[in-house]
Enzyme design. Structure first.
Site, PDB file in Angstrom:
ATOM      1  N   ASP A   1     -13.689 -24.464  13.252  1.00  0.00           N
ATOM      2  CA  ASP A   1     -13.751 -24.910  11.861  1.00  0.00           C
ATOM      3  C   ASP A   1     -13.820 -23.676  10.950  1.00  0.00           C
ATOM      4  OD1 ASP A   1     -14.135 -26.774   9.768  1.00  0.00           O
ATOM      5  OD2 ASP A   1     -16.321 -26.604   9.922  1.00  0.00           O
TER       6      ASP A   1
ATOM      7  N   HIS B   1     -19.354 -28.760   0.634  1.00  0.00           N
ATOM      8  CA  HIS B   1     -20.201 -28.577   1.816  1.00  0.00           C
ATOM      9  C   HIS B   1     -21.673 -28.597   1.415  1.00  0.00           C
ATOM     10  CE1 HIS B   1     -16.404 -26.513   3.243  1.00  0.00           C
ATOM     11  NE2 HIS B   1     -16.620 -27.406   4.192  1.00  0.00           N
ATOM     12  N   GLY B   2     -22.513 -29.025   2.338  1.00  0.00           N
ATOM     13  CA  GLY B   2     -23.960 -29.003   2.098  1.00  0.00           C
ATOM     14  C   GLY B   2     -24.437 -30.294   1.472  1.00  0.00           C
TER      15      GLY B   2
ATOM     16  N   THR C   1     -24.083 -30.426   7.893  1.00  0.00           N
ATOM     17  CA  THR C   1     -25.457 -30.341   7.378  1.00  0.00           C
ATOM     18  C   THR C   1     -26.339 -31.503   7.861  1.00  0.00           C
ATOM     19  OG1 THR C   1     -24.552 -29.234   5.429  1.00  0.00           O
ATOM     20  CG2 THR C   1     -26.807 -30.053   5.252  1.00  0.00           C
TER      21      THR C   1
HETATM   22  P1  13P Z   1     -21.267 -30.837   5.461  1.00  0.00           P
HETATM   23  O1  13P Z   1     -22.151 -29.726   5.888  1.00  0.00           O
HETATM   24  O2  13P Z   1     -21.377 -31.154   4.023  1.00  0.00           O
HETATM   25  O3  13P Z   1     -21.434 -32.041   6.326  1.00  0.00           O
HETATM   26  O4  13P Z   1     -19.762 -30.338   5.618  1.00  0.00           O
HETATM   27  C1  13P Z   1     -19.237 -30.195   6.896  1.00  0.00           C
HETATM   28  C2  13P Z   1     -17.913 -29.554   6.854  1.00  0.00           C
HETATM   29  O5  13P Z   1     -17.071 -29.898   6.059  1.00  0.00           O
HETATM   30  C3  13P Z   1     -17.659 -28.499   7.828  1.00  0.00           C
HETATM   31  O6  13P Z   1     -16.429 -27.923   7.639  1.00  0.00           O
END
Ligand code: 13P
Length: 278
Positions: free
Chosen positions: A82, A178-179, A231
């Site tokens: 990723d 993200h987050g 997250t």
């Molecule tokens: P989150 O941490 O918001 O779940 O995002 C995950 C993500 O998109 C990893 O690439």
């Protein structure tokens, strides 16, 4: 042997009008919790790790473990890099047997994003690995304090990008980040719909933590086939570990390890149910 390419899983999801959960992992307990949830629900998943996480969880340790977990799973599991940042990391992941890679060149100018993605396609082709790329800017920043300002994907550019790169899956920016979201995101489903009409490859939604079940369902209806969750799993693990530490005077590693895996298991299972329309 259930190690599978991501492309196969996403195409299967397309036929069945659902999405595949891509669950980020950072240690053995996270891998075990995620795979257990997939096996118990008889649902394919993607195990993934972002290049920025490798400082805490080295690829030389995580990579072989993730691939081995997938090989031994009773359901199909793809193993994905990723947000790769460098071609070297992409090469290393492919050498460990990852069946899918992403190099995130979304902050580069459009033509440079195309050029980088083409290079990744060339590296992945001999391994028959799937390639994901991102166009537009997803907010937040995986594993960092610096925040990126959201820039929604332009549907016309998405069409050109896919045609010129031959990429297998496209991550879109539609107001997602993200987050943990400070307030619920206002996702631009109108833009997602336009991208879906122009682009035939499976679409990817990053920043799944904190979205509502209705948002997930609507995104799936409009063509999202891979949803990233990081997250929420890290938080679920940390919360279970804290609760365990708070209630015992004599902490035991093995009990703690089981608690951490259980936290991830519950989070993954919950998301699998929504993504599968159950
Ligand atoms: P989150 O941490 O918001 O779940 O995002 C995950 C993500 O998109 C990893 O690439």
């Amino acid at each position: 042997m259930s190690l599978t390419t991501m492309d196969v899983l996403l195409r299967m999801a397309e036929k069945e009008n659902r999405a595949v959960g891509a669950f980020s992992v950072g240690n053995m307990e996270m891998v075990m919790g995620a795979v257990r949830a997939a096996e118990e629900t008889c649902t394919p998943i993607i195990l993934q790790i972002a290049e920025k996480r490798l400082a805490a969880s080295p690829l030389r340790l995580m990579g072989p473990m993730m691939v081995s977990a997938a090989q031994n799973a009773s359901v199909p599991v793809a193993v994905h890099l990723d947000h790769g940042l460098t071609l070297d990391c992409v090469r290393e992941a492919l050498a460990y047997g990852f069946t899918s890679v992403m190099l995130d060149a979304s902050l580069l100018p459009f033509e440079e994003n195309i050029a980088m993605t083409r290079q990744v396609k060339a590296l992945a082709a001999p391994c028959r690995a799937t390639v994901e790329a991102e166009l537009g800017v997803v907010g937040g920043n995986e594993g960092d304090t610096a925040e990126h300002k959201i820039l929604c994907t332009d549907p016309a550019l998405a069409e050109r990008f896919v045609a010129e790169t031959g990429v297998d899956a496209l991550a879109v920016a539609i107001g997602n980040a993200h987050g943990n979201y400070p307030v619920l995101p206002d996702l631009r489903f109108d833009i997602l719909e336009q991208i879906s009409r122009r682009v035939s490859v499976p679409l990817v939604l990053h920043g799944g933590t904190g979205m509502t079940d209705d948002m997930f369902r609507k995104a799936i209806l409009l063509g999202i086939r891979k949803i990233n969750i990081a997250t929420a799993s890290f938080d679920a693990l940390a919360k279970r570990a804290k609760a365990y530490a708070d209630r015992t005077d004599s902490p035991d590693y093995f009990a703690l390890s089981a608690e951490m895996a259980a936290g991830v298991y519950e989070n993954v299972k919950r998301h699998i149910a929504v993504f599968s329309g159950r």
